[in-house]
Enzyme design. Sequence first.
Site, PDB file in Angstrom:
ATOM      1  CB  CYS A 231      -0.867  -0.007   1.255  1.00  0.00           C
ATOM      2  SG  CYS A 231      -2.189   1.208   1.171  1.00  0.00           S
TER       3      CYS A 231
ATOM      4  CD  GLU B 283      -6.838  14.771  -0.361  1.00  0.00           C
ATOM      5  OE1 GLU B 283      -7.690  14.191   0.337  1.00  0.00           O
ATOM      6  OE2 GLU B 283      -5.769  15.191   0.110  1.00  0.00           O
TER       7      GLU B 283
ATOM      8  N   PRO C 114       0.372  12.272   4.280  1.00  0.00           N
ATOM      9  CG  PRO C 114      -1.032  10.542   3.597  1.00  0.00           C
ATOM     10  CD  PRO C 114       0.411  10.847   3.924  1.00  0.00           C
TER      11      PRO C 114
ATOM     12  CB  SER D 235      -1.026  15.948   2.309  1.00  0.00           C
ATOM     13  OG  SER D 235      -2.271  15.344   2.561  1.00  0.00           O
TER      14      SER D 235
ATOM     15  CG  HIS E  16       1.325   5.486   6.689  1.00  0.00           C
ATOM     16  ND1 HIS E  16       1.002   5.704   8.004  1.00  0.00           N
ATOM     17  CD2 HIS E  16       0.271   4.807   6.156  1.00  0.00           C
ATOM     18  CE1 HIS E  16      -0.178   5.173   8.263  1.00  0.00           C
ATOM     19  NE2 HIS E  16      -0.642   4.619   7.173  1.00  0.00           N
ATOM     20  N   GLY E  17       1.410   8.990   7.468  1.00  0.00           N
ATOM     21  CA  GLY E  17       0.215   9.823   7.526  1.00  0.00           C
ATOM     22  C   GLY E  17       0.141  10.425   8.909  1.00  0.00           C
TER      23      GLY E  17
HETATM   24  N1  LIG Z   1      -4.882  13.726   2.289  1.00  0.00           N
HETATM   25  C1  LIG Z   1      -5.618  12.715   2.783  1.00  0.00           C
HETATM   26  N2  LIG Z   1      -5.078  11.912   3.724  1.00  0.00           N
HETATM   27  C2  LIG Z   1      -5.820  10.895   4.196  1.00  0.00           C
HETATM   28  C3  LIG Z   1      -7.132  10.641   3.755  1.00  0.00           C
HETATM   29  N3  LIG Z   1      -7.598   9.533   4.391  1.00  0.00           N
HETATM   30  C4  LIG Z   1      -6.611   9.111   5.198  1.00  0.00           C
HETATM   31  N4  LIG Z   1      -5.535   9.925   5.086  1.00  0.00           N
HETATM   32  C5  LIG Z   1      -4.219   9.815   5.725  1.00  0.00           C
HETATM   33  O1  LIG Z   1      -3.532   8.773   5.064  1.00  0.00           O
HETATM   34  C6  LIG Z   1      -3.006   7.840   5.988  1.00  0.00           C
HETATM   35  C7  LIG Z   1      -3.237   6.523   5.337  1.00  0.00           C
HETATM   36  O2  LIG Z   1      -3.287   5.531   6.247  1.00  0.00           O
HETATM   37  P1  LIG Z   1      -3.463   3.968   5.975  1.00  0.00           P
HETATM   38  O3  LIG Z   1      -3.139   3.383   7.305  1.00  0.00           O
HETATM   39  O4  LIG Z   1      -4.842   3.774   5.542  1.00  0.00           O
HETATM   40  O5  LIG Z   1      -2.491   3.576   4.935  1.00  0.00           O
HETATM   41  C8  LIG Z   1      -3.794   8.046   7.285  1.00  0.00           C
HETATM   42  O6  LIG Z   1      -2.972   7.850   8.399  1.00  0.00           O
HETATM   43  C9  LIG Z   1      -4.273   9.473   7.193  1.00  0.00           C
HETATM   44  O7  LIG Z   1      -3.466  10.347   7.932  1.00  0.00           O
HETATM   45  C10 LIG Z   1      -7.667  11.514   2.759  1.00  0.00           C
HETATM   46  O8  LIG Z   1      -8.806  11.350   2.300  1.00  0.00           O
HETATM   47  N5  LIG Z   1      -6.883  12.514   2.308  1.00  0.00           N
HETATM   48 MN    MN Z   2      -4.017   0.037   2.064  1.00  0.00          MN
HETATM   49 MN    MN Z   3      -2.130   2.643   3.104  1.00  0.00          MN
END
Ligand SMILES: Nc1nc2c(ncn2[C@@H]2O[C@H](COP(=O)(O)O)[C@@H](O)[C@H]2O)c(=O)[nH]1
Ligand code: MN
Ligand code: MN
Length: 464
Positions: free
Chosen positions: A106, A225, A368, A375, A392-393
């Site tokens: 992913c 997005e 993100p 992001s 990763h987010g």
């Molecule tokens: N810009 C956006 N960021 C998002 C959105 N939905 C989730 N997120 C971020 O991405 C990571 C992905 O996490 P995963 O564990 O599913 O791989 C998550 O931690 C969020 O911070 C979105 O719609 N837009």
């Molecule tokens: Mn995934």
């Molecule tokens: Mn993911």
Amino acid sequence: MSHFQRLEKALKKLNVTVNFERGIYRLSRPDSEATVLLPESLPLEAKAVKQLLDFAAVRQPGHEGHVCKACATPDFHPGSIAPVGSVVATTPDLVIPAAIGTDINCGIRLIATGMDQAHLAPHADACIAALRRCLLENGRNVPVPSKAFHALFEHGPEAWLAALQREGVWAGADFDRLYLEMAEAIGLDRFESAARHAPPALMPEREVVRDPQLGTVGSGNHFVELQVVDAVLDRHLAYRHGLRAGMVMVMIHSGSRDVGFYVGQRWMDRARAEWPKAVSHPESGLYGLTGPLATEYLQAMGAAARYAWANRVVLAELVREALATTAGCDGGRLIVDVPHNVVMREHGLNIHRKGATPAHAGELALIPGSMGDASYLVEGLGNADWLWSCSHGAGRRLRRQAVRASKLTDDAPYPWHCVTLREERRIEEAPSAYKPVGPVIEAQSEAGLIHPVVRLRPWVTFKA
Ligand SMILES: Nc1nc2c(ncn2[C@@H]2O[C@H](COP(=O)(O)O)[C@@H](O)[C@H]2O)c(=O)[nH]1
Ligand SMILES: [Mn+2]
Ligand SMILES: [Mn+2]
């Protein structure tokens, strides 16, 4: 009782001692230890701590392979089996399939459209309608000849693209660019050399791939997005990558879909089945693989990872086509494509990242926030204390069930907009279901994991 005292009490019951200093939790249990980078303002859940320490404790009977280090980035939260935001380094002779889960590779891809929001805005309605059709309403045209499919598994991405060309698929596509972009993504491919090709027997049977999900986003947290460069945080780096304030970007978050699920699940089951009969099973239910089985797993994982890259390449092509036909946007440029669920051979170790991104010195990474938060494009600083990784987010703050119960929504007239066919997504994926990304970025900048390059604001998010 303060949050920390509550946590300490919960961890004591799990036989875990905790020490918190300057944004770093040092956790230890008689059988393992781990560190978590997390600002005081963000919650740390005991369940995630237990999951991380369970991974740090994995051993294979009669084998010397072991976990060398386990740590977590500020998006840390409980996951299914492995916690999200975790990085586990093992000796090269041990792999733990459950440590990366089933959505192998992913990852997130960022494309610069080269167009400013002001120029794209008059075409926004047509553009959104076209993207909705191809991303959400199954209006995509992605023929997947099985020859190309098998070429990808057995011989890699170049063979896949060559087979597509031979079969006359996407005759209008710019294949030169596709070869380059695929090579660029695979440049990040630090798989152990044996993992570059997978014998057919390791990969899904034909019936699993008959209706391939290549070119589909996947549900929930995955997204495509449209974003806008909101602030340039490092002028020189932004310039080097051709980015300026106001430019529209496309961020794609998707993985290996049915193929990754098949490979991940099969090998987690296999690791369990291989556990020696004479030895009682570990309480955590976590199993490693060693020897030829570990090599086979890495081969299958590598092929599933290439499938995920191909998936993001196809998604990017679909978006490009929609932007070209509706807004006259020509091409678009790949900035970076980063994996966050994969095992890679780095510094002589097997680095298992689950919801964590490689952040070696000078490498770009993506962090993100949510569909209503910023992001970031960042540059890695190669911090060995955090296993050359970053988050990763922002990471989930509330589980889906809890969000549904609290009825969070994004109904207010925000400058961002979510396009989905499932109303429950707006609730489950509401920005307040995620941690605020600001402190997540600050903590990692201060600890020397990353250096922010540009901040991106969300404009239109597509969620299946
Ligand atoms: N810009 C956006 N960021 C998002 C959105 N939905 C989730 N997120 C971020 O991405 C990571 C992905 O996490 P995963 O564990 O599913 O791989 C998550 O931690 C969020 O911070 C979105 O719609 N837009
Ligand atoms: Mn995934
Ligand atoms: Mn993911």
